[in-house]
Design a protein around this motif. Structure first.
Motif, PDB file in Angstrom:
ATOM      1  N   PRO A   1       0.476  -1.033  -0.290  1.00 29.71           N
ATOM      2  CA  PRO A   1      -0.309  -0.043  -0.085  1.00 29.71           C
ATOM      3  C   PRO A   1       0.988   1.167   0.091  1.00 29.71           C
ATOM      4  CG  PRO A   1      -0.487  -1.334   2.062  1.00 29.71           C
ATOM      5  CD  PRO A   1       0.671  -2.470   0.747  1.00 29.71           C
ATOM      6  N   GLY A   2       0.342   2.115  -0.440  1.00 34.23           N
ATOM      7  CA  GLY A   2       0.962   2.892  -1.043  1.00 34.23           C
ATOM      8  C   GLY A   2       2.402   3.736  -1.923  1.00 34.23           C
ATOM      9  N   ARG A   3       2.971   2.710  -2.046  1.00 35.14           N
ATOM     10  CA  ARG A   3       4.119   2.161  -3.215  1.00 35.14           C
ATOM     11  C   ARG A   3       4.140   3.049  -4.708  1.00 35.14           C
ATOM     12  NH1 ARG A   3       7.491   3.908  -5.242  1.00 35.14           N
ATOM     13  NH2 ARG A   3       9.411   3.401  -5.961  1.00 35.14           N
ATOM     14  N   PHE A   4       3.032   2.785  -5.558  1.00 33.58           N
ATOM     15  CA  PHE A   4       2.505   4.094  -6.089  1.00 33.58           C
ATOM     16  C   PHE A   4       1.636   4.771  -5.984  1.00 33.58           C
ATOM     17  CE2 PHE A   4       5.019  -0.097  -8.323  1.00 33.58           C
ATOM     18  CZ  PHE A   4       6.431   0.377  -8.287  1.00 33.58           C
ATOM     19  N   ASP A   5       1.795   6.415  -6.666  1.00 33.06           N
ATOM     20  CA  ASP A   5       0.926   7.153  -6.791  1.00 33.06           C
ATOM     21  C   ASP A   5      -0.895   6.735  -7.894  1.00 33.06           C
ATOM     22  OD1 ASP A   5       1.573   8.012  -4.958  1.00 33.06           O
ATOM     23  OD2 ASP A   5       2.466   9.495  -6.400  1.00 33.06           O
ATOM     24  N   ARG A   6       0.218   5.428  -8.861  1.00 35.43           N
ATOM     25  CA  ARG A   6      -0.969   5.860 -10.364  1.00 35.43           C
ATOM     26  C   ARG A   6      -0.350   4.823 -10.630  1.00 35.43           C
ATOM     27  NH1 ARG A   6      -5.560   8.142 -12.236  1.00 35.43           N
ATOM     28  NH2 ARG A   6      -5.806   8.785  -9.744  1.00 35.43           N
ATOM     29  N   ILE A   7      -1.540   3.113 -11.486  1.00 36.55           N
ATOM     30  CA  ILE A   7      -0.539   2.495 -12.548  1.00 36.55           C
ATOM     31  C   ILE A   7      -1.724   2.475 -13.477  1.00 36.55           C
ATOM     32  CG2 ILE A   7      -0.637   0.006 -12.487  1.00 36.55           C
ATOM     33  CD1 ILE A   7       1.130   0.704 -10.652  1.00 36.55           C
ATOM     34  N   VAL A   8      -0.837   2.271 -14.758  1.00 36.62           N
ATOM     35  CA  VAL A   8      -2.385   2.798 -15.901  1.00 36.62           C
ATOM     36  C   VAL A   8      -1.842   1.223 -16.845  1.00 36.62           C
ATOM     37  CG1 VAL A   8      -2.313   4.427 -17.894  1.00 36.62           C
ATOM     38  CG2 VAL A   8      -1.298   5.175 -15.967  1.00 36.62           C
ATOM     39  N   PHE A   9      -3.553   1.228 -17.165  1.00 40.59           N
ATOM     40  CA  PHE A   9      -3.645  -0.173 -18.411  1.00 40.59           C
ATOM     41  C   PHE A   9      -3.777   0.444 -19.134  1.00 40.59           C
ATOM     42  CE2 PHE A   9      -5.337  -2.133 -14.390  1.00 40.59           C
ATOM     43  CZ  PHE A   9      -4.264  -2.957 -14.003  1.00 40.59           C
ATOM     44  N   THR A  10      -2.839   0.536 -20.065  1.00 41.67           N
ATOM     45  CA  THR A  10      -2.972   1.451 -21.600  1.00 41.67           C
ATOM     46  C   THR A  10      -3.339   0.218 -22.639  1.00 41.67           C
ATOM     47  OG1 THR A  10      -0.943   2.498 -20.612  1.00 41.67           O
ATOM     48  CG2 THR A  10      -1.241   3.107 -23.441  1.00 41.67           C
ATOM     49  N   VAL A  11      -4.257   1.180 -23.648  1.00 43.16           N
ATOM     50  CA  VAL A  11      -4.528  -0.471 -24.623  1.00 43.16           C
ATOM     51  C   VAL A  11      -4.531   0.587 -25.731  1.00 43.16           C
ATOM     52  CG1 VAL A  11      -5.808  -1.592 -23.343  1.00 43.16           C
ATOM     53  CG2 VAL A  11      -6.609   0.563 -23.971  1.00 43.16           C
ATOM     54  N   PHE A  12      -4.816   0.155 -26.364  1.00 46.83           N
ATOM     55  CA  PHE A  12      -4.476   0.761 -27.823  1.00 46.83           C
ATOM     56  C   PHE A  12      -5.397   0.601 -29.176  1.00 46.83           C
ATOM     57  CE2 PHE A  12      -1.794   1.073 -32.950  1.00 46.83           C
ATOM     58  CZ  PHE A  12      -1.901   2.480 -31.917  1.00 46.83           C
ATOM     59  N   THR A  13      -6.116  -0.554 -28.892  1.00 50.86           N
ATOM     60  CA  THR A  13      -7.197  -0.868 -30.484  1.00 50.86           C
ATOM     61  C   THR A  13      -8.726  -0.536 -29.807  1.00 50.86           C
ATOM     62  OG1 THR A  13      -6.832  -2.948 -30.185  1.00 50.86           O
ATOM     63  CG2 THR A  13      -5.316  -1.813 -31.284  1.00 50.86           C
ATOM     64  N   ALA A  14      -9.296  -0.269 -30.464  1.00 48.55           N
ATOM     65  CA  ALA A  14     -11.043  -0.629 -29.581  1.00 48.55           C
ATOM     66  C   ALA A  14     -11.025  -2.080 -28.907  1.00 48.55           C
ATOM     67  CB  ALA A  14     -12.094  -0.305 -31.254  1.00 48.55           C
ATOM     68  N   ASP A  15     -10.865  -3.314 -29.667  1.00 40.89           N
ATOM     69  CA  ASP A  15     -10.414  -3.743 -29.134  1.00 40.89           C
ATOM     70  C   ASP A  15      -9.671  -4.287 -27.743  1.00 40.89           C
ATOM     71  OD1 ASP A  15     -11.978  -5.070 -31.120  1.00 40.89           O
ATOM     72  OD2 ASP A  15     -10.453  -5.945 -32.272  1.00 40.89           O
ATOM     73  N   ASP A  16      -8.450  -4.014 -27.701  1.00 40.60           N
ATOM     74  CA  ASP A  16      -7.758  -4.202 -26.077  1.00 40.60           C
ATOM     75  C   ASP A  16      -9.105  -3.013 -25.076  1.00 40.60           C
ATOM     76  OD1 ASP A  16      -5.694  -5.568 -27.339  1.00 40.60           O
ATOM     77  OD2 ASP A  16      -4.980  -2.829 -28.057  1.00 40.60           O
ATOM     78  N   GLU A  17      -9.339  -2.316 -25.395  1.00 38.59           N
ATOM     79  CA  GLU A  17      -9.859  -1.638 -24.510  1.00 38.59           C
ATOM     80  C   GLU A  17     -10.979  -2.211 -24.146  1.00 38.59           C
ATOM     81  OE1 GLU A  17     -12.369   3.253 -23.736  1.00 38.59           O
ATOM     82  OE2 GLU A  17     -11.676   2.593 -25.754  1.00 38.59           O
ATOM     83  N   THR A  18     -12.046  -2.898 -24.926  1.00 38.42           N
ATOM     84  CA  THR A  18     -13.520  -4.290 -24.800  1.00 38.42           C
ATOM     85  C   THR A  18     -12.634  -4.416 -24.152  1.00 38.42           C
ATOM     86  OG1 THR A  18     -14.211  -3.398 -27.137  1.00 38.42           O
ATOM     87  CG2 THR A  18     -14.914  -4.825 -25.595  1.00 38.42           C
ATOM     88  N   ALA A  19     -11.853  -5.495 -24.292  1.00 39.11           N
ATOM     89  CA  ALA A  19     -11.216  -6.793 -23.063  1.00 39.11           C
ATOM     90  C   ALA A  19     -11.018  -5.703 -21.913  1.00 39.11           C
ATOM     91  CB  ALA A  19     -10.054  -7.185 -23.783  1.00 39.11           C
ATOM     92  N   TYR A  20     -10.834  -5.226 -21.356  1.00 36.96           N
ATOM     93  CA  TYR A  20     -10.332  -4.285 -20.319  1.00 36.96           C
ATOM     94  C   TYR A  20     -11.762  -3.789 -19.934  1.00 36.96           C
ATOM     95  CZ  TYR A  20      -5.663  -4.615 -19.328  1.00 36.96           C
ATOM     96  OH  TYR A  20      -4.028  -5.111 -19.013  1.00 36.96           O
ATOM     97  N   ARG A  21     -13.084  -3.802 -20.547  1.00 34.69           N
ATOM     98  CA  ARG A  21     -13.777  -2.933 -20.198  1.00 34.69           C
ATOM     99  C   ARG A  21     -14.718  -4.485 -19.375  1.00 34.69           C
ATOM    100  NH1 ARG A  21     -16.082   2.137 -20.871  1.00 34.69           N
ATOM    101  NH2 ARG A  21     -14.583   3.880 -21.939  1.00 34.69           N
ATOM    102  N   ARG A  22     -14.518  -4.969 -20.057  1.00 33.96           N
ATOM    103  CA  ARG A  22     -15.224  -6.335 -19.741  1.00 33.96           C
ATOM    104  C   ARG A  22     -14.972  -7.758 -18.870  1.00 33.96           C
ATOM    105  NH1 ARG A  22     -16.119  -8.486 -25.583  1.00 33.96           N
ATOM    106  NH2 ARG A  22     -14.120  -8.511 -26.203  1.00 33.96           N
ATOM    107  N   ALA A  23     -13.636  -7.163 -18.828  1.00 32.36           N
ATOM    108  CA  ALA A  23     -12.653  -8.069 -17.603  1.00 32.36           C
ATOM    109  C   ALA A  23     -12.962  -6.919 -16.103  1.00 32.36           C
ATOM    110  CB  ALA A  23     -11.161  -8.215 -17.805  1.00 32.36           C
ATOM    111  N   LEU A  24     -13.247  -5.971 -16.044  1.00 24.49           N
ATOM    112  CA  LEU A  24     -13.988  -5.433 -14.955  1.00 24.49           C
ATOM    113  C   LEU A  24     -14.986  -5.192 -14.743  1.00 24.49           C
ATOM    114  CD1 LEU A  24     -12.159  -1.219 -16.256  1.00 24.49           C
ATOM    115  CD2 LEU A  24     -11.739  -2.362 -14.101  1.00 24.49           C
ATOM    116  N   GLY A  25     -15.713  -5.383 -15.143  1.00 22.20           N
ATOM    117  CA  GLY A  25     -17.499  -5.700 -14.837  1.00 22.20           C
ATOM    118  C   GLY A  25     -17.076  -6.932 -14.542  1.00 22.20           C
TER     119      GLY A  25
END
Length: 326
Positions: free
Chosen positions: A299-323
């Motif tokens: 806890p507290g070691r990092f301020d922000r971790i970003v999951f970076t995606v490049f294509t629409a398919d990548d973003e959709t995959a993360y949105r589904r996984a977040l669900g």
């Protein structure tokens, strides 16, 4: 066995188990803690094309040119091609060029070119990105307050560190204009990134194992550091153990970044989901689960971790996984 600088097809190759080189064994050799100081100021926008053509003239006798075929020599004539074609040729030449010193004033001119291009390419401040908690208020993901999902070009992210999906030679992709993240990061960072990787790998003496990571400076990238990790190759069909290997890549990056005190923000690419073939939905679930577990344990070691995606398919995959995340 000596390392080959030209891994076939830019893919990681199987390697026998062996201890990975610790940061303490190469940190000083690559000047990790020294700020990057380019050898020249960014070229003025109206002189950029002249700088590119002069660099090509200086690189005309280097070993990489012969790999580009006979047409390359004709393009080295300053009046032979338009500015876009000539810049593409320089990128191609630097892609196939092995690590090592640049001739004459080429290093200064390349720094001027890359510095100018960085100025022309807007950067994105990681700390200004909305967190997952802010973007998806009802999402159950347990690390939502400390993570973000962002779609775009990772080479434009002004994070303390970004993650590169590397091959086991760890020298970058040698395929001209290949659309992999490894190629994009090395192209934006410049040839010193390959030189640093070569120094690290010479000290290690063997290929990089899957599930481990190394760190270098980012040179001309907005990010100060680059973490290079080798994920599993699945060709779309994960085998038993591949999920564990992918999770190990994410943990190795987090563990290594945590050794560098100035790293507070870290941006991951979607490791193994490009040419390595890991199914995007499954990879997103592994990434989210692994990062959440690591942050809970530190806890507290990092301020922000970003999951970076490049294509629409990548973003959709993360949105589904977040669900499905918790």
């Amino acid at each position: 066995m000596p390392l080959s600088p030209f891994p076939p097809d830019g893919l990681a190759q199987p390697s026998a188990p062996h201890p990975a080189l610790p940061l303490s064994a190469y940190r000083e050799a690559i000047g990790l803690d020294e700020p990057f100081r380019p050898a020249a100021a960014p070229a003025p926008a109206d002189r950029l094309d002249d700088h590119v053509r002069t660099v090509l003239q200086l690189l005309g006798g280097t070993p990489g040119v012969s790999r580009l075929g006979p047409r390359a020599h004709s393009l080295l004539d300053p009046g032979a091609a338009d500015a876009t074609t000539v810049r593409q040729l320089l990128r191609t030449l630097l892609t196939v060029r092995p690590p090592g010193p640049l001739p004459g004033a080429a290093a200064e001119l390349i720094d001027a070119v890359l510095g100018a291009e960085r100025r022309l390419r807007p950067s994105v401040a990681v700390r200004q990105l909305p967190s997952i908690a802010e973007e998806f208020p009802r999402n159950p993901y347990r690390a939502a307050r400390h993570t973000a999902l962002w779609r775009g070009d990772i080479t434009t992210l002004a994070a303390d560190a970004i993650v590169n999906a590397a091959n086991s030679a760890l020298l970058g992709c040698f395929r001209p204009l290949h659309p992999c993240i490894d190629n994009a990061i090395h192209s934006a960072a410049g040839p010193r990134l390959r030189d640093d990787c070569a120094t690290v790998m010479a000290l290690q003496g063997t290929s990089e194992p899957t599930g481990t990571a190394k760190i270098t400076r980012g040179h001309h990238l907005p990010a100060r550091y680059v973490l290079h990790t080798v994920g599993p190759i699945t060709d779309g069909r994960p085998r038993p153990g591949d999920a564990a290997a992918l999770a190990a890549s994410y943990r190795a990056c987090l563990d290594l970044a945590a050794e560098v005190g100035t790293i507070r923000t870290l941006a991951f690419c979607a490791v193994s989901t490009g040419v390595f073939g890991y199914p995007k939905d499954e990879a997103a679930q592994v990434a989210l689960r692994t990062v959440a577990g690591w942050l809970a344990a530190h806890p507290g070691r990092f301020d922000r971790i970003v999951f970076t995606v490049f294509t629409a398919d990548d973003e959709t995959a993360y949105r589904r996984a977040l669900g499905k995340a918790a």
